[in-house]
Write an enzyme that holds these catalytic residues in place. Structure first.
Site, short mmCIF file in Angstrom:
data_model
loop_
_atom_site.label_atom_id
_atom_site.label_comp_id
_atom_site.label_asym_id
_atom_site.label_seq_id
_atom_site.Cartn_x
_atom_site.Cartn_y
_atom_site.Cartn_z
N THR A 134 -57.22 47.48 -58.62
CA THR A 134 -57.26 48.37 -57.39
C THR A 134 -55.70 48.95 -57.43
O THR A 134 -54.94 48.31 -57.77
CB THR A 134 -57.28 47.40 -56.17
OG1 THR A 134 -58.37 46.96 -55.90
CG2 THR A 134 -56.70 48.31 -54.89
N VAL A 138 -67.89 46.12 -48.62
CA VAL A 138 -66.48 46.66 -48.36
C VAL A 138 -65.63 45.40 -48.35
O VAL A 138 -65.98 44.66 -47.47
CB VAL A 138 -66.28 47.72 -47.05
CG1 VAL A 138 -65.33 48.16 -46.83
CG2 VAL A 138 -67.47 48.70 -47.25
N1 ASP Z 1 -59.32 44.03 -52.73
C1 ASP Z 1 -60.31 44.74 -53.47
C2 ASP Z 1 -61.47 44.52 -52.98
O1 ASP Z 1 -61.85 43.44 -52.52
C3 ASP Z 1 -60.34 44.16 -54.94
C4 ASP Z 1 -58.80 44.27 -55.70
O2 ASP Z 1 -57.76 44.39 -54.98
O3 ASP Z 1 -59.01 43.80 -56.67
O4 ASP Z 1 -62.38 45.46 -52.62
#
Ligand code: ASP
Length: 325
Positions: free
Chosen positions: A189, A218
């Site tokens: 992300t 989500v």
């Molecule tokens: N937090 C993000 C999600 O759960 C994934 C990530 O940050 O790697 O969609």
């Protein structure tokens, strides 16, 4: 857990490319090259945001430009680099927030736009508080993007391909990456936090979610107070990690509220990551304050970041890592 802080001054901007294992922290030549490419993408994103800040623009605009650059790089799990859901589609979550006005826009489980973060910004402008909408999901988000003339970024990975672990009927299967797609955009992300010359902070986060996630799932990334926050007390947060635990713990709000309660910045980041840990998750965050204090915290092996500020120029990019286990 590891924390690192520095005084960037005002204005300042910092970006991240996710928290995780990061092959790039290994020391062989191939991953050095890979790590350099990631850092270069992060530096370019900082430059895109810095141009805005340096010309007197707002932190709100700066974080959008920085995150759009990361989405376009294709090197992270956001925008062009987003990972597939378990049915081989791609779903984007992105949100952006301004502390002073409370302006906020986000979309989730959207499949359409280039760029997801620009769509979130448009929604903040056209919807917003108090009447809204501030968050659009799925088909509605796609329709909004189309109506605003945003370019389509459909990425039909491999619809209909077999899965590594097709679950029995009725079971709730875990994430399953379609076969042959185990290595995609390698890192995570993306997000940005910034403070502008007027001392206003803003935050933005964008993701493709978790590789092999259920369609419609989500996480925390587009949710204010969870995966991002720009709080009127003068703190901005962009988080990354096991989204469910960040979402349920109200991760970013915890940081802001514990600062308001008198905790020091590093302590409040640590306490919030400890709550994520208690819920079984790991991850990290970048945080900036209206006085240009910048802190990173991780409970994963590593997190890729870059930053620039009035006191810290030129741009510095590095992969913060915990000692090897
Ligand atoms: N937090 C993000 C999600 O759960 C994934 C990530 O940050 O790697 O969609």
């Amino acid at each position: 857990m590891r924390l690192e802080g520095t005084r960037l001054g005002v204005p300042a901007i910092a970006v991240h490319g996710g928290a995780g294992e990061f092959a790039a922290v290994e020391s062989d030549a191939e991953s050095d090259e890979h790590g350099e490419a990631l850092k270069e993408a992060l530096r370019l994103a900082v430059s895109a945001g810095w141009v805005v800040l340096d010309s007197g623009g707002s932190s709100f605009d700066a974080v959008v430009e920085a995150v759009a650059a990361l989405e376009d790089s294709g090197r992270f799990n956001a925008g062009r680099g987003a990972v597939p859901t378990r049915d081989g589609g791609t779903e984007f979550d992105a949100g952006v927030m301004d502390a002073v006005s409370g302006a906020f826009g986000a979309l989730c489980a959207a499949t359409y736009p280039a760029n997801p973060i620009r769509a979130a910004r448009l929604l903040a402008d056209l919807g917003g508080l108090p009447e809204g909408p501030v968050l659009l999901a799925g088909a509605g988000a796609d329709r909004f993007c189309e109506s605003q003339g945003l370019e389509a970024m459909r990425r039909e990975w491999l619809r209909g391909v077999p899965h590594a672990d097709d679950a029995p009927p009725g079971a709730l299967p875990g994430p399953s990456v379609p076969k042959g797609l185990s290595r995609l955009s390698d890192e995570g992300t993306v997000g940005a936090v910034a403070v502008d010359a007027a001392g206003r902070v803003a935050a933005a986060t964008s993701t493709g979610g978790r590789a092999g996630q259920w369609p419609g799932r989500v996480g925390d990334s587009p949710i204010p107070g969870a995966g991002l926050l720009a709080h009127p007390s003068g703190v901005a947060v962009s988080a990354t990690g096991a989204g469910e635990t960040f979402l349920v713990s109200g991760f970013a709000h915890r940081i802001a509220w514990s600062l308001e309660a008198g905790m020091e910045l590093g302590e409040s980041v640590q306490a919030s990551l400890e709550e994520v840990d208690r819920l079984g998750g790991t991850g990290g965050c970048i945080v900036i304050t209206s006085s240009g204090e910048f802190t990173t915290g991780i409970s994963t092996r590593a997190m890729a970041r870059a930053w620039r500020g009035a006191n810290r120029s030129p741009t510095k990019a590095c992969i913060l890592s915990l000692p090897p286990r």
